[in-house]
Design an enzyme around this catalytic site. Structure first.
Site, PDB file in Angstrom:
ATOM      1  N   ASP A   1      -4.091 -14.007   2.326  1.00 23.35           N
ATOM      2  CA  ASP A   1      -3.500 -12.691   2.065  1.00 23.35           C
ATOM      3  C   ASP A   1      -2.972 -12.084   3.351  1.00 23.35           C
ATOM      4  O   ASP A   1      -3.710 -11.459   4.097  1.00 23.35           O
ATOM      5  CB  ASP A   1      -4.572 -11.796   1.438  1.00 23.35           C
ATOM      6  CG  ASP A   1      -4.051 -10.470   0.965  1.00 23.35           C
ATOM      7  OD1 ASP A   1      -2.834 -10.287   0.908  1.00 23.35           O
ATOM      8  OD2 ASP A   1      -4.895  -9.598   0.641  1.00 23.35           O
TER       9      ASP A   1
ATOM     10  N   GLU B   1       0.917  -3.009   4.260  1.00 18.61           N
ATOM     11  CA  GLU B   1       0.669  -3.138   2.826  1.00 18.61           C
ATOM     12  C   GLU B   1      -0.787  -2.865   2.480  1.00 18.61           C
ATOM     13  O   GLU B   1      -1.091  -2.324   1.410  1.00 18.61           O
ATOM     14  CB  GLU B   1       1.059  -4.556   2.362  1.00 18.61           C
ATOM     15  CG  GLU B   1       1.044  -4.760   0.850  1.00 18.61           C
ATOM     16  CD  GLU B   1      -0.316  -5.149   0.287  1.00 18.61           C
ATOM     17  OE1 GLU B   1      -0.517  -5.013  -0.936  1.00 18.61           O
ATOM     18  OE2 GLU B   1      -1.200  -5.576   1.072  1.00 18.61           O
ATOM     19  N   GLU B   2      -1.697  -3.225   3.370  1.00 15.13           N
ATOM     20  CA  GLU B   2      -3.126  -3.120   3.065  1.00 15.13           C
ATOM     21  C   GLU B   2      -3.644  -1.691   3.067  1.00 15.13           C
ATOM     22  O   GLU B   2      -4.756  -1.437   2.600  1.00 15.13           O
ATOM     23  CB  GLU B   2      -3.936  -3.961   4.066  1.00 15.13           C
ATOM     24  CG  GLU B   2      -3.671  -5.465   4.004  1.00 15.13           C
ATOM     25  CD  GLU B   2      -4.220  -6.124   2.744  1.00 15.13           C
ATOM     26  OE1 GLU B   2      -4.788  -5.406   1.896  1.00 15.13           O
ATOM     27  OE2 GLU B   2      -4.073  -7.348   2.603  1.00 15.13           O
TER      28      GLU B   2
END
Length: 396
Positions: free
Chosen positions: A130, A161-162
């Site tokens: 990921d 994004e996280e």
């Protein structure tokens, strides 16, 4: 049966270096790609994973990736999202392309170093799944299709994004950004096309009370007591949140709880950070349910001279339906969030990538070499199929 000395020695060496739970199998490490492409995707994946890029610290990996793509004859643009944090946009002969292939280059903490066990074919480290496990095969897949699709492909790798998607939001809001007919997003999906994922609503419950000596608690207002009462109301609400056949139940997670300073002090402040994964309905609907369930707690603490506030982490978004009508791919739905809803525009959207979300964010994040190699082939197959679908729609 006696083995020749050379074979016996090799077998012993392989056995000694392998997991004791598995015997050496040379077929595990065989390539399903041409040797040069296999080497390219393994090298690129290793270089990406070796660089720590926890959200907020993506400068190094972003600049390295930009340099790599320039060496592969891409035109590269860096979009500064915040200080020393860059989205990487790459394309060939034209900037306005039909297809965008994208993923993210940030990871969750903590950093775990890269490793590759050639005996088992297992490759691990933070971000190996990921989502650098998508980034590397995406690039190799696009590189091999540039001539066939007349350079009608772009690559985008974003930061953040996280932790809410500030990278994709920045790209979406960029005045000079192209629009695309097809966007292929990379996340760990077990090499299946995702037909949709749950929505998201994040918030904090923040309580302010009044400090006092714990021997005389009636002289203060315990923020911890109020927060416990508020969380009790949220436990009740969890049984009445919207659900759907496609996504199941809406879930509410108490991710972090903080309060007070010591056991012998009535807590002056307390807060809880909560994430809601929406299976149905809208963020506004669930926001209203939360406010309604906390109104009595809020009124009571205010009567005592304290405060209870709700702090929302953005607007949130409802469940996200994603295109998955491509022949030859298995499909599924997922519970995690992605950058798919963060990119505005009227485009077909696909979500696909190697590896499992069940090992992402863990200390055993890893995938097989063959998964990386197969992802190169699968991304190519998906890009070509999506391109044909787009062409047919234009003809019709």
């Amino acid at each position: 049966m006696l083995l020749p000395p050379g074979v016996l020695i090799l077998s012993l060496i392989c056995w000694a270096s392998a997991d004791q739970t598995a015997l050496y199998d040379p077929s595990i490490d065989s390539s399903i790609l041409p040797i040069s492409e296999s080497a390219d995707v393994i090298y690129l994946h290793r270089k990406l994973v070796e660089q720590e890029s926890i959200t907020g610290n993506e400068e190094g990996v972003g600049k390295w990736l930009a340099s790599y793509l320039k060496e592969k004859n891409f035109t590269v643009e860096l979009q500064e999202v915040s200080s020393k944090r860059y989205n990487v946009l790459a394309y060939g002969k034209k900037r306005e392309t039909t297809i965008l292939v994208t993923s993210h280059i940030d990871t969750v903490p903590p950093f775990w170093p890269y490793y590759y066990n050639k005996t088992t074919g297992l490759i691990g480290g933070r971000g190996s799944v990921d989502a650098k496990g998508s980034v590397a095969p995406q690039i190799i897949a696009v590189q091999g299709l540039r001539e066939q699709l007349q350079d009608d492909l772009s690559l985008l790798f974003v930061v953040g994004e996280e932790t809410g998607g500030d990278g994709m939001h920045a790209f979406s809001d960029w005045d000079d950004r192209p629009n695309y007919d097809i966007v292929i997003f990379g996340e760990p999906t077990e090499s299946k096309l995702v037909c949709g994922h749950k929505g998201m609503l994040g918030f904090k419950i923040k309580v302010k009370g009044k400090a006092a000596h714990s021997g005389y608690p009636w002289l203060g207002v315990s923020a911890n007591d109020v927060l416990v009462e508020a969380l009790g109301k949220m436990l009740e609400l969890r049984q009445h949140l919207p659900w759907s056949e496609k996504y199941g139940n809406t879930t509410m997670n108490f991710g972090r709880i903080d309060g007070g300073v010591a056991a012998n002090v009535v807590a002056e402040t307390a807060e809880a950070r909560i994430a809601v994964r929406l299976a149905a309905g809208t963020p506004g609907l669930v926001r209203g349910q939360i406010i309604e369930h906390l109104k009595d707690v809020k009124a009571n603490v205010e009567d005592q001279g304290g405060e209870l506030e709700l702090e929302w982490s953005g607007e949130g978004y409802p469940p996200v339906n994603i295109d998955c009508d491509v022949e030859g791919f298995e499909t599924l739905t997922v519970n995690y969030g992605t950058d798919v809803p963060n990119l505005s525009g009227d485009h077909k959207k696909f979500l696909f990538g190697p590896g499992s979300i069940f090992v992402a964010h863990s200390d055993h994040e890893a995938l097989k070499k063959k998964e990386l190699e197969q992802a190169v082939l699968d991304y190519r197959r998906l890009i070509i199929a999506a391109s044909k679908m787009d062409h047919q729609e234009r003809v019709l």
